[in-house]
Design an enzyme around this catalytic site. Structure first.
Site, PDB file in Angstrom:
ATOM      1  CB  SER A 118      -0.952   0.026   1.192  1.00  0.00           C
ATOM      2  OG  SER A 118      -1.992  -0.868   0.965  1.00  0.00           O
TER       3      SER A 118
HETATM    4  N1  LIG Z   1      -4.531  -6.633  -1.929  1.00  0.00           N
HETATM    5  C1  LIG Z   1      -3.642  -5.836  -2.619  1.00  0.00           C
HETATM    6  C2  LIG Z   1      -2.631  -5.123  -1.778  1.00  0.00           C
HETATM    7  C3  LIG Z   1      -3.228  -4.542  -0.545  1.00  0.00           C
HETATM    8  C4  LIG Z   1      -2.202  -3.868   0.261  1.00  0.00           C
HETATM    9  C5  LIG Z   1      -2.790  -3.468   1.543  1.00  0.00           C
HETATM   10  C6  LIG Z   1      -1.858  -2.706   2.442  1.00  0.00           C
HETATM   11  O1  LIG Z   1      -0.668  -2.690   2.253  1.00  0.00           O
HETATM   12  N2  LIG Z   1      -2.424  -2.094   3.458  1.00  0.00           N
HETATM   13  C7  LIG Z   1      -1.716  -1.326   4.401  1.00  0.00           C
HETATM   14  C8  LIG Z   1      -2.454  -1.253   5.689  1.00  0.00           C
HETATM   15  C9  LIG Z   1      -1.772  -0.295   6.598  1.00  0.00           C
HETATM   16  C10 LIG Z   1      -2.153  -0.400   8.023  1.00  0.00           C
HETATM   17  C11 LIG Z   1      -3.594  -0.364   8.212  1.00  0.00           C
HETATM   18  C12 LIG Z   1      -4.062  -0.484   9.603  1.00  0.00           C
HETATM   19  O2  LIG Z   1      -3.388  -0.985  10.491  1.00  0.00           O
HETATM   20  O3  LIG Z   1      -5.204  -0.088   9.791  1.00  0.00           O
END
Ligand SMILES: NCCCCCC(=O)NCCCCCC(=O)O
Length: 396
Positions: A118
């Site tokens: 992300s």
């Molecule tokens: N499914 C394709 C790739 C998805 C990548 C998701 C990702 O990296 N998310 C980051 C989340 C960050 C932390 C979120 C949290 O703790 O609420």
């Protein structure tokens, strides 16, 4: 962008930019890529159609880790073991233009690309900001002004700014390990997992299928939103997102290497999570943020856009779930803002990806990892403690 060259689409989601200028309506696919006229393009872009491995010009990799941490180890004597214990593949600290520290685990080299998950969202936001700057997208407008095909979906009503800040209630579970979650359906639609018969034909069709109860204003992390941002810039430019990411960002970084982005069967780049790049090139993105939108190759995005990002969003909009211990944390324009006294801001990806900005010391910290779990509170704590310790060491 209609007519010749517009890609055929899953029903009701098009037109989309063609894979290459002048492509006929039937776009290149697994079934026709060897035939003219597609072969003129596919023979030079086969990785978009058939999974392809890199044949490294540098093999074999140097044995053992590459580590230059001495400027930090006086303040953090156990730094290397903490990097190892947190499954770090690459770690880099850039203060101003000075490379203060670098670490690559055994088997991973400075020129290797790493999936940034992300963190890709924050890159997309920079590209998106450049469209806002030039006036071709207005964040105060409804999303459906740009993508009418989203009428009837969760995106029918909310504004582009709400999309950027992820304050749209959506029936989308971001539970990465639940096979019944929408994030896994999203993955399957985008080619990240094996398709099921009733899955949407591609990522665009998946986005159109999303529903919600119509409320806005509370933060809900949703990977799909970033792909809508990418769809908007495709629509206003008539160009593929992968090309826009190249022209508007990567080509201006003086990057060591090309980045890559995964694509679905229609050629749509997976903007929310599909970018891979080297740690050093990612640090260049961090640098441009701290330099107010300026990169080696010129202005990427306006100072105003960067300032609004670094200033943070609305902490009151957050649920209690903020990665790490940051009670005043917020999320805006696809970046996480810690709301701490250092005003740290980070691009964050699951499994331990961080592009961490420390305005106080004018420093960028990149940490690319392969945590065994995607996203736990405990891992975020370990990671942010390490990043904060590095920042404090830079104060000294
Ligand atoms: N499914 C394709 C790739 C998805 C990548 C998701 C990702 O990296 N998310 C980051 C989340 C960050 C932390 C979120 C949290 O703790 O609420």
């Amino acid at each position: 962008m209609r007519g010749e060259g517009s890609a055929p689409t899953a029903r009701g989601t098009g037109p989309h930019p063609p894979r290459y200028p002048g492509a006929p309506a039937e776009q290149p696919s697994l079934d026709n890529w060897q035939e003219p006229p597609h072969n003129r393009w596919t023979f030079a872009h086969l990785g978009e159609i058939v999974p392809s491995a890199t044949v490294s010009r540098r093999a074999p990799h140097p044995a053992g880790p590459t580590s230059r941490l001495d400027l930090l180890t006086a303040a953090i004597p156990d730094l290397e073991s903490r990097l190892e214990r947190s499954y770090t593949d690459a770690f880099l600290v850039l203060r101003g233009g000075e490379l203060v520290a670098e670490y690559y685990r055994d088997g991973f080299a400075p020129h290797d690309r790493h999936l940034v998950m992300s963190v890709s969202k924050s890159l997309c936001a920079i590209v998106f900001g450049s469209f806002v700057d030039e006036g071709s997208v207005d964040p105060s407008q409804p999303i459906t002004r740009y993508i009418p095909e989203l009428a009837g979906s969760v995106y029918d009503g909310p504004t582009v700014q709400q999309l950027l800040d992820m304050v749209i209630a959506v029936d989308y579970s971001e539970d990465y390990v639940d096979p019944a979650s929408e994030v896994q359906t999203h993955d399957r639609s985008a080619g990240w997992r094996t398709r099921r018969d009733d899955d949407p034909a591609d990522d665009y069709a998946f986005l159109v299928s999303l529903r919600g109860d119509g409320t806005t204003g509370r933060f809900q992390y949703c990977s799909a939103h970033t792909d809508v941002l990418a769809w908007i810039v495709e629509r206003v430019s008539g160009r593929r997102y992968a090309e826009l990411l190249s022209e508007r960002l990567w080509a201006k970084l003086d990057a060591d290497r090309d980045a890559t982005i995964t694509v679905d069967t229609s050629g749509f780049g997976f903007a929310n999570g599909g970018v891979s790049c080297t740690a050093r090139d990612l640090a260049r993105v961090g640098r441009l943020m701290l330099d107010g939108g300026l990169a080696a190759g010129g202005r990427v995005v306006s100072q105003e856009w960067v300032d609004a990002t670094l200033a943070g969003g609305d902490p009151a909009a957050m649920d209690d779930h903020f990665p790490g211990d940051f009670p005043n944390g917020s999320y805006t324009r696809q970046w996480w803002c810690m709301g701490n006294d250092r005003s740290n801001v980070s691009a964050i990806g699951i499994h331990g990806q961080n592009l961490w900005l420390d305005p106080q010391t004018d420093s960028v910290v990149v940490k690319l990892s392969t945590w065994p779990e995607p996203d736990t509170e405990e891992w975020h704590r370990v990671q942010s403690r390490l990043l904060l310790d590095v920042c404090e060491a830079l104060d000294g």
